[in-house]
Design an enzyme around this catalytic site. Structure first.
Site, short mmCIF file in Angstrom:
data_model
loop_
_atom_site.label_atom_id
_atom_site.label_comp_id
_atom_site.label_asym_id
_atom_site.label_seq_id
_atom_site.Cartn_x
_atom_site.Cartn_y
_atom_site.Cartn_z
N GLN B 182 7.78 -2.29 -6.39
CA GLN B 182 8.44 -2.27 -7.19
C GLN B 182 9.18 -3.60 -7.72
O GLN B 182 10.23 -3.58 -8.71
CB GLN B 182 9.73 -1.52 -6.51
CG GLN B 182 9.75 -0.09 -6.11
CD GLN B 182 9.67 0.81 -7.54
OE1 GLN B 182 10.44 0.36 -8.36
NE2 GLN B 182 8.89 2.12 -7.42
N SER B 202 1.11 -2.83 -7.96
CA SER B 202 0.50 -1.76 -8.93
C SER B 202 0.91 -2.02 -10.25
O SER B 202 2.02 -2.48 -10.56
CB SER B 202 1.27 -0.26 -8.57
OG SER B 202 0.93 0.59 -9.52
N CYS B 329 7.25 10.72 -6.49
CA CYS B 329 6.19 11.07 -5.58
C CYS B 329 6.51 12.41 -4.82
O CYS B 329 5.60 13.39 -4.48
CB CYS B 329 5.57 9.98 -4.67
SG CYS B 329 5.46 8.52 -5.40
#
Lengths: 211, 391
Positions: B182, B202, B329
């Site tokens: 994040q 990511s 998720c």
């Protein structure tokens, strides 16, 4: 905006029919619990002579399909007798909405359950129940699973606050493991009375608090 | 309104068009496999771009390029870090310390490790989601081999005291991993001052493509790879390199290095305005997690009393506004957020949690439309709610 919901579901969700409360209803029931995420309160007004449902309203703390099902099921019930209303199933509601995503089936079941509970209570109240079996412990516990313990969010049987149940000479005694002055005690008592108070062979329900 | 107002940027972000432009030639024009760079000039060209990407990420993290390994994303990086350390260093001990508000990729990996005989200890977090480094210190024993604490939480945006925890671990020679999915590309990170040994990131969380990420592994730290194969990425991650994805990730990293400060200030401005207007217009709305100024600048996570978030999100979507409930998720699950549960939010309230996460492509002009939509929907849902008894 495409969603997994049909147009009809979205329509009923955005502008639900029969929303609200009825003052002095013949029956008021709540199904579901905040802990499982969906809750629906149903109010019924029934004509004492024809046993036709003259008014039905609902409130929902639920997902979009729960709201839509509440809306459609109250539409389906309008003008029907209580016995006819008993025959309406969650499948009828889901079909009337043009289908529901599989993960949302439990939401439509909840609205149908509320309707069936409400009608059953009304019929017990009015002595319309045909099969008159003596009330057993099983029946009592089954009905108590519809009463929610607001402190835990699950039903009072599961949350283990029922300390004792006794059926004696037409009286049900229920001991609840809550303080008498618990903020939810009165609420829990009221719901227990609503669920058990109209069984044909029960004269009285006595709820005591024991904490 | 026909425009889509996408306010779920912690879930994923749109890929920056400059990133796509950088990636495109490496699909068909130069599709080569960089592994054959010694004999193929095409491969050599791709390899150079891949190495440039590695360098860009290293710069963004204050690392050396040979400490960066490409993966398929945050989940794979987390799995590599936790299982890779545990299985490599089990002879040193079997205890791992983490916190209950980690992402599922960490929590489920820990669950798997528990099945292999590792002992997982969770440090508590307070009502704002902060872990106390002193508690980590207390939980450490001679058997502790790894501590894994996320940099910032994906639901509530709480930024954990990573530097202090890193110091505690380094002094005791315990490996320290942080899931920075994040934060990378959003706030400054320096693996050296953080004292981390492993860090997950990511690409799609900072305007890169989906399906690609990286793990930082400090020089000298050994991990056991959990995929066997051709030994790419120095054996840490076998499999032909996702060249287009990696090149996209590298470009996203370069853009972040250059634009981070400006982006963060824009995002914060919009988030603050949104929160200010929501508070003024909608009664009984509360912030989940850390104070507004000590959380990620893009994050707003609020409880709206008396309603459920699912119908709220459906109705917002009908008006072209896309926001989130908890973590994306877990959106398919009907169970309430483990993060909000861990910080002590009540079940009733968890169902009314709304997560709004701002991104660099959001326009501040839309704030009024969003707040007005939110206000109208909340009012109608409250009218419907058996729990709403007015202000």
């Amino acid at each position: 905006m495409p969603t997994p919901y049909t147009k009809l579901v979205i329509e009923h969700f955005k502008n639900p029919h029969n929303v609200g409360e009825i003052e002095n209803p013949d029956v008021k029931v709540t199904e579901g619990s905040p802990a499982c995420g969906d809750m629906l309160t149903l109010y019924l007004k029934v004509d004492p002579v024809t046993h036709k449902i003259t008014d039905i309203k609902f409130k929902s703390f639920g997902c979009a399909s729960n709201i839509a099902t509440g809306s459609i099921i109250t539409d389906l019930v309008a003008g029907k007798t209580v016995e006819e209303a008993l025959k309406i199933t969650w499948k009828d509601a889901a079909e009337a909405l043009g289908g529901l995503p599989p993960v949302k089936i439990h939401c439509s079941v909840l609205a149908a359950d509320a309707l069936h509970s409400a009608v059953e209570i009304y019929m017990e109240k009015e002595g319309l129940v045909k099969e008159k079996n003596p009330t057993k412990m099983e029946t009592v516990f089954q009905k108590l699973t519809h009463v929610i313990d607001p402190n835990t969010g699950v039903d009072i049987v599961k949350s283990k606050i029922i300390k004792g149940v006794k059926i004696e000479n037409g009286i049900i005694f229920i001991e609840v493991d809550l303080k008498e002055n618990d903020q939810f005690a009165a609420n829990v008592k009221e719901e227990i009375l609503e669920r058990l108070g109209y069984l044909w062979d029960i004269k009285e329900v006595k709820v005591s608090f024991s904490k | 309104m026909n425009t889509i107002i996408y306010l779920d940027n912690a879930s994923t972000t749109p890929t920056d068009k400059r990133v796509i432009k950088k990636m495109l030639p490496f699909f068909s024009e130069n599709f080569a496999n960089p592994a054959t760079k010694w004999t193929s000039s095409l491969s050599k060209l791709v390899d150079e771009e891949v190495e440039q990407a590695r360098l860009n990420i290293a710069k963004l993290l204050g690392a050396d390029p040979d400490e960066i390994f490409f993966t398929s994303g945050g989940t794979e990086s987390d799995n590599t870090a936790l299982k890779g350390i545990a299985f490599k260093h089990h002879d040193r001990g079997n205890e791992i310390i983490s916190i209950p508000i980690e992402h599922e990729a960490v929590l489920k990996s820990l669950e798997t490790l528990e099945g292999f005989g590792f002992k997982i200890k969770f440090a508590r977090v307070d009502s704002k989601g902060f872990v106390d480094p002193e508690e980590i210190k207390r939980l450490i024993t001679k058997k502790t081999i790894l501590v894994s604490i996320m940099h910032a939480n994906n639901e509530i945006g709480t930024i954990e005291p990573i530097e202090e925890i890193g110091k505690i671990c380094r002094e005791r020679d315990i490996y320290f991993h942080t899931d920075a999915v994040q934060t990378v590309g959003h706030i400054p990170i320096n693996v050296k001052s953080f004292n981390v040994d492993l860090l997950s990131l990511s690409a799609h969380k900072f305007y890169g493509p989906k399906g690609v990420g990286a793990i930082y592994v400090r020089k000298g730290v050994k991990v056991k790879p959990f995929m066997d194969g051709g030994g790419q990425e120095k054996g840490i991650r076998s499999g032909t390199l996702n060249t287009t994805g990696i090149i996209g990730l590298g470009e996203a990293a370069r853009l972040a290095s250059e634009e981070m400060e400006q982006t963060e200030s824009d995002v914060k401005k919009m988030r603050d305005l949104l929160w200010d207007k929501i508070q003024k217009q909608i009664p009984k709305v509360y912030l989940n997690g850390a104070e507004i100024d000590s959380r990620l600048s893009n994050n707003l996570n609020i409880i709206i009393k008396g309603i459920r978030n699912e119908p709220l999100l459906v109705a917002l979507n009908e008006r072209g506004v896309i926001a989130g409930g908890g973590s994306a998720c877990a959106a398919g699950s009907k169970y309430p957020s483990h993060v909000l549960k861990s910080i002590g939010v009540k079940d009733n309230d968890i169902f009314g949690a709304l997560r709004i996460t701002i991104g660099k492509f959001n326009k501040i002009e839309y704030v009024d439309y969003v707040v007005q939509s939110l206000n109208e929907i909340v009012n109608s849902l409250r009218d419907l709610s058996p729990f709403w008894e007015g202000e």
